[in-house]
Design an enzyme around this catalytic site. Structure first.
Site, short mmCIF file in Angstrom:
data_model
loop_
_atom_site.label_atom_id
_atom_site.label_comp_id
_atom_site.label_asym_id
_atom_site.label_seq_id
_atom_site.Cartn_x
_atom_site.Cartn_y
_atom_site.Cartn_z
N SER A 170 3.54 8.95 12.08
CA SER A 170 4.16 10.19 11.58
C SER A 170 4.06 11.30 12.62
O SER A 170 4.57 11.16 13.72
CB SER A 170 3.51 10.58 10.25
OG SER A 170 4.21 11.60 9.60
N ASP A 411 12.67 6.25 4.76
CA ASP A 411 11.55 7.15 5.00
C ASP A 411 11.86 8.53 4.40
O ASP A 411 12.84 9.17 4.79
CB ASP A 411 11.30 7.28 6.51
CG ASP A 411 9.95 7.90 6.84
OD1 ASP A 411 9.50 8.79 6.09
OD2 ASP A 411 9.35 7.49 7.85
N HIS A 439 7.00 5.02 4.60
CA HIS A 439 6.38 5.79 5.68
C HIS A 439 4.95 5.34 6.02
O HIS A 439 4.54 5.42 7.17
CB HIS A 439 6.38 7.26 5.29
CG HIS A 439 5.97 8.19 6.38
ND1 HIS A 439 6.77 8.47 7.46
CD2 HIS A 439 4.84 8.93 6.56
CE1 HIS A 439 6.17 9.34 8.25
NE2 HIS A 439 5.00 9.63 7.72
#
Length: 462
Positions: A170, A411, A439
């Site tokens: 991320s 996502d 994610h």
């Protein structure tokens, strides 16, 4: 040129699972362009496989094959979240089995790396000084820390082994892209998981797309749990009945407002997120049905599900992590009016009330206890325009560092189309694209996603 970090302390211990965990403390400049601005202390844990062959001797020399193992540094998502210890991380055994030595770095301001909290930030001076201080906690500073730490850890390595591998989840992938932009000479290879950043100068397009994805996830949530349409409205009406300050939290210093409750939608973007939110909705609605109020255990469960007080960096600079020479100006709040599905007014209509996602709003600095004391700093950061560059697009276009990126079609947090745009910008980037993972796949579907990533690393053109 980045100088090697100063190693302050290194201590090792064995843990179950045949791992040697070393705890490292480093010292680095707070502002690399201004050494007189003071120093920060960084913390990291490294993991090394420990095997004892039949001829093992505790007094013998270390295994020469493990003295200079290649390093892989992990960059956590966020911003503002620390790393867990390696023995508690699902993917670490696989990476160690592949011959790496893993470093879990608490990024500056998180964990044990000179952590940012309301009280620690106040020590820096007045609110303008605090705001200036907070500008040093984005990706552009984090990657400089990484370079300084790399140089310290590989000081005695042969020249051809000094580069290390980087792995970013991320926001950690955003940092990895910044690393590839400005310090590619220190990187051997890069692995990004749901972390290809939008190459934009402000967050407006990012948040406009985010609202649309969160809207879709709300639709899917209420399709799975249609009974929660009325339950959520029941809860929202209670939280709004006597004004937002009815349900107090943390000893009365904050309160559980309707908008705060709806921020539970941040869980919609991960595996199992729908079920976690449903459990909290069911619990809260049952309280109201049985007792007419939210019980203390339920309020504590709701507080525990929201990390805005314990990881304040997320709220303070979540929008500025997208800024390059432009101000964020409360992007999510400004764009909210374009999406009436998220309006609390829906509580009295036939339409469901939608949860929000990872958006940051000014109201948070009124109801979260730690954030209330940072309200002016949050405002100053939202207005700040002097943000340095985070990416060098021209450098990315001529990138020669092998780069592998897991891109999740659904996502919720990181836009698929903008991710693919970045993947196509980074020369040589090999994306793994899937619509069967969310994610947090690196933690929830570890074996599956690592298999695909390393297949791209080890593959050859036929």
């Amino acid at each position: 040129m980045i100088q090697a970090a100063k190693i302050l302390e290194q201590r090792s211990h064995l843990v179950p699972g045949k791992l040697r965990i070393t705890e490292h403390f480093f010292q680095v400049p707070r502002d690399y362009s201004n050494p007189s601005a003071g120093h920060l202390q960084l913390f990291a844990r490294s993991a090394l496989k420990v095997e004892r062959p039949a001829d093992y001797s505790p007094d013998g020399p270390p295994d020469p094959k493990k003295v200079h193992l290649p390093w892989l540094v992990y960059l956590q998502g966020g911003p503002g979240f620390e790393c867990r210890s390696p023995e508690n991380v699902s993917w670490v055994p696989t990476i160690l089995d592949k011959g790496y030595r893993v470093l879990m770095l608490d990024q500056r301001g998180t964990g044990l790396s000179t952590a940012i909290s309301q009280s620690s930030l106040q020590l820096r001076g007045d609110e303008k000084v605090q705001t200036e201080y907070m500008k040093s906690f984005r990706a552009d500073s984090i990657v400089k820390d990484c370079e300084a730490v790399r140089k310290a850890l590989t000081e005695d390595y042969p020249e051809d082994k000094k580069k290390w591998s980087i792995m970013g989840q991320s926001f950690g992938g955003f940092c990895a892209t910044t690393y590839l932009s400005f310090y590619p000479e220190g990187v051997k290879e890069a692995f990004l998981f749901g972390g290809l950043p939008p190459l934009r100068s402000n967050p407006d397009e990012v948040y406009e797309r985010l609202y649309k994805r969160v809207k879709k996830r709300n639709e899917q949530y209420y399709e799975k749990y249609p009974e929660d349409v009325d339950r959520v409205k029941h809860i929202i009406k209670l939280l709004s009945r006597f004004g937002d300050t009815t349900v107090r939290v943390q000893g009365g210093e904050g309160y559980l407002s309707a908008r705060r409750f709806l921020q539970l939608g941040i869980f919609f973007g991960k595996h199992g997120g729908f079920d976690e939110v449903h459990a909290l909705v069911l619990r809260a609605d049952t309280d109201l049905s049985q007792f007419g109020h939210l019980t203390r255990p339920t309020v504590l469960a709701l507080e525990a599900a929201q990390s805005w007080d314990t990881n304040v960096i997320y709220a303070l600079i979540h929008e500025p992590i997208y800024c390059q020479g432009e101000a964020a100006n409360w992007s999510a709040e400004r764009l909210l009016a374009k999406f009436p599905e998220f309006s609390l007014q829906n509580v009295d209509s036939a339409d469901p009330v939608y949860f929000t996602g990872e958006m940051i709003y000014p109201f948070m600095f009124d109801c979260y206890p730690e954030l209330t004391k940072m309200k002016n700093v949050g405002q100053l950061l939202a207005e700040e325009k002097e943000w340095p560059a985070l990416y060098d697009v021209e450098q990315l276009k001529k990138n020669n560092v092998p780069t592998y990126a897991a891109v999740y079609h659904d996502d919720m947090y990181v836009d698929f189309e903008l991710s693919m745009e970045t993947a196509n910008t980074i020369k040589g980037c090999k994306p793994f694209v899937t619509n069967s993972m969310y994610h947090n796949a690196i933690g929830a579907k570890t074996d599956d996603v690592l298999k695909e990533m390393f297949a791209r690393r080890d593959d050859v053109i036929d």
